[in-house]
Design an enzyme around this catalytic site. Structure first.
Site, PDB file in Angstrom:
ATOM      1  N   HIS A   1     -17.417  -8.896  -5.566  1.00  0.00           N
ATOM      2  CA  HIS A   1     -16.698  -7.919  -6.381  1.00  0.00           C
ATOM      3  C   HIS A   1     -17.614  -6.908  -7.072  1.00  0.00           C
ATOM      4  O   HIS A   1     -17.364  -6.517  -8.216  1.00  0.00           O
ATOM      5  CB  HIS A   1     -15.835  -8.633  -7.414  1.00  0.00           C
ATOM      6  CG  HIS A   1     -14.652  -9.342  -6.847  1.00  0.00           C
ATOM      7  ND1 HIS A   1     -14.106  -9.043  -5.619  1.00  0.00           N
ATOM      8  CD2 HIS A   1     -13.892 -10.372  -7.356  1.00  0.00           C
ATOM      9  CE1 HIS A   1     -13.066  -9.841  -5.389  1.00  0.00           C
ATOM     10  NE2 HIS A   1     -12.924 -10.652  -6.408  1.00  0.00           N
TER      11      HIS A   1
ATOM     12  N   HIS B   1      -6.901  -6.202  -8.520  1.00  0.00           N
ATOM     13  CA  HIS B   1      -7.029  -7.653  -8.645  1.00  0.00           C
ATOM     14  C   HIS B   1      -6.050  -8.248  -9.663  1.00  0.00           C
ATOM     15  O   HIS B   1      -6.400  -9.163 -10.415  1.00  0.00           O
ATOM     16  CB  HIS B   1      -8.468  -8.015  -9.023  1.00  0.00           C
ATOM     17  CG  HIS B   1      -8.905  -9.377  -8.594  1.00  0.00           C
ATOM     18  ND1 HIS B   1      -8.457 -10.533  -9.190  1.00  0.00           N
ATOM     19  CD2 HIS B   1      -9.755  -9.769  -7.619  1.00  0.00           C
ATOM     20  CE1 HIS B   1      -9.023 -11.578  -8.617  1.00  0.00           C
ATOM     21  NE2 HIS B   1      -9.820 -11.150  -7.650  1.00  0.00           N
TER      22      HIS B   1
ATOM     23  N   GLU C   1      -4.578  -8.957  -2.639  1.00  0.00           N
ATOM     24  CA  GLU C   1      -5.531  -7.854  -2.748  1.00  0.00           C
ATOM     25  C   GLU C   1      -5.657  -7.141  -1.402  1.00  0.00           C
ATOM     26  O   GLU C   1      -6.227  -7.680  -0.460  1.00  0.00           O
ATOM     27  CB  GLU C   1      -6.891  -8.390  -3.182  1.00  0.00           C
ATOM     28  CG  GLU C   1      -6.867  -9.217  -4.453  1.00  0.00           C
ATOM     29  CD  GLU C   1      -8.026 -10.194  -4.508  1.00  0.00           C
ATOM     30  OE1 GLU C   1      -9.187  -9.744  -4.490  1.00  0.00           O
ATOM     31  OE2 GLU C   1      -7.772 -11.421  -4.547  1.00  0.00           O
TER      32      GLU C   1
END
Length: 368
Positions: free
Chosen positions: A121, A195, A332
């Site tokens: 991420h 997210h 996602e």
């Protein structure tokens, strides 16, 4: 750093019904924006991390409920244990890159390994942890917020000055549109995603195991024990990963399956059945007790389904209730994990002169 407070700062009226509006709470550089449509659906967004802090939608009886996990204070987003990325835009590369390494044109780049041996991420300070510039917008039938950020060359180890704009739009059709736009001056990986953790019963209202999920995906990308894709793209048929027909999330999650053991449940990328780059249906979720429905369409090729495997009751949310194991799920939209190291996956490299341009829409409704 000051706390979020849900007080009215500035209100901008949209032509038409008086209830359609935007509310802005101003606290120095950190602001909280509330988008309201004519049916009183509400979406709140902060420019810290471009985080969606809440989405309030009606149930089948018309009662509004917040269906996203999150907090009331910016400090809680910053200090949350296990860094769950509640509601954030993650990047420069959402999901994992194996060993924190990739090469472009013969040059190897090294990133932080912030998820065991892998990069996750965007690194230590990804886009979920920066303050974005924000600009309220509106048009016929929508209220929105444009958020922009310049990720500088070699920020978190990534090449290229990457200019990003993320635009949230709440429409009068109860759609939350998320549009991503970016340009770069050097070739660079990019994979932005949203997210948010959802619980369509309501935030803090138990597990999501009874939610009925349909994924428009006949194949998926299995992973190794460190959750990096193996490179294979097998069929979901005959496996717990078959959501081509709607089924309860909890129906097969405890099966004796190696992939479920690796992920501690579902934490996998599914290959959406549609032409590459075109808008198409990715997922539909139905919650039977409230009648709430969420439909996701996207231009992205994949969708990561994560069913809250690492939630364990330590995090207390905005209503004061704890977030229990599998108390929320994420869907996602994305390019596949580790794409920079997987030549058979769709490319996630953005070249100078090209534009990263992708859209995902979350549409909310109800049924009996």
């Amino acid at each position: 750093m000051k706390s979020f407070v849900f007080a009215v700062g500035l209100a901008f009226a949209l032509a038409g019904p008086a209830r359609a509006q935007m509310i802005v709470s101003d606290f120095d550089s950190i602001k909280l924006y509330t988008l309201v449509n004519k049916s009183d659906m509400r979406v709140t967004i902060t420019n810290y991390g471009a985080i969606v802090t809440s989405i309030s939608v009606p149930d089948r009886d018309g009662k509004l409920g917040d269906v996203t996990l999150g907090y009331n204070r910016v400090e809680d987003y910053i200090n949350a244990v296990d860094k769950p990325y509640f509601g954030a835009i993650v990047g420069r590369y959402g999901n994992r890159i194996a060993k924190g390494k990739f090469s472009i044109d013969g040059t190897e780049y090294s990133l932080a390994t912030n998820n065991n041996t892998n990069h996750l991420h965007g690194g230590v300070i990804g886009f979920d942890k920066v303050v974005w510039d924000a600009n309220p917008i509106h048009g016929k039938g929508y209220r929105g917020l444009e958020l922009s950020y310049l990720a500088k060359d070699m920020e978190e180890g990534y090449p290229g000055n990457l200019q990003i704009k993320v635009t949230y739009k709440l429409t009068d059709a109860n759609e939350l549109s998320v549009h991503y736009h970016a340009t770069t001056d050097k070739a660079t990986p990019i994979n932005l995603t949203q997210h948010t953790y959802f619980n369509l019963k309501g935030e803090g209202e138990g597990t999501i195991l009874d939610h009925e999920l349909m994924l428009n995906a006949k194949t998926y990308t299995p992973v190794d024990e460190s959750l990096i894709p193996t490179g294979d793209i097998p069929s979901v048929t005959g496996t717990p990963f078959d959501f081509t027909d709607s089924k309860a999330i909890g129906r097969d999650v405890e099966q004796d399956d190696q992939q479920l053991k690796f992920g501690l449940g579902y934490d996998h990328n599914f290959v959406i059945d549609k032409p590459l780059g075109e808008m198409g249906l990715a997922a539909t979720v139905f919650e039977p007790t409230t009648g709430r429905v969420m439909e996701i369409t996207t231009t992205e090729p994949g969708i990561q389904f994560y069913c809250g495997n690492f939630l364990d009751g330590r995090l207390k949310g905005k209503s004061g209730k704890t977030y229990e194991h599998r108390g929320g799920f994420c869907l996602e939209t994305q390019h596949y994990p580790d794409s920079p190291n997987q030549p058979n996956f769709p490319s996630a490299i953005l070249e100078p002169g090209d534009t990263y341009d992708t859209t995902t829409i979350f549409k909310f409704s109800t049924r009996k």
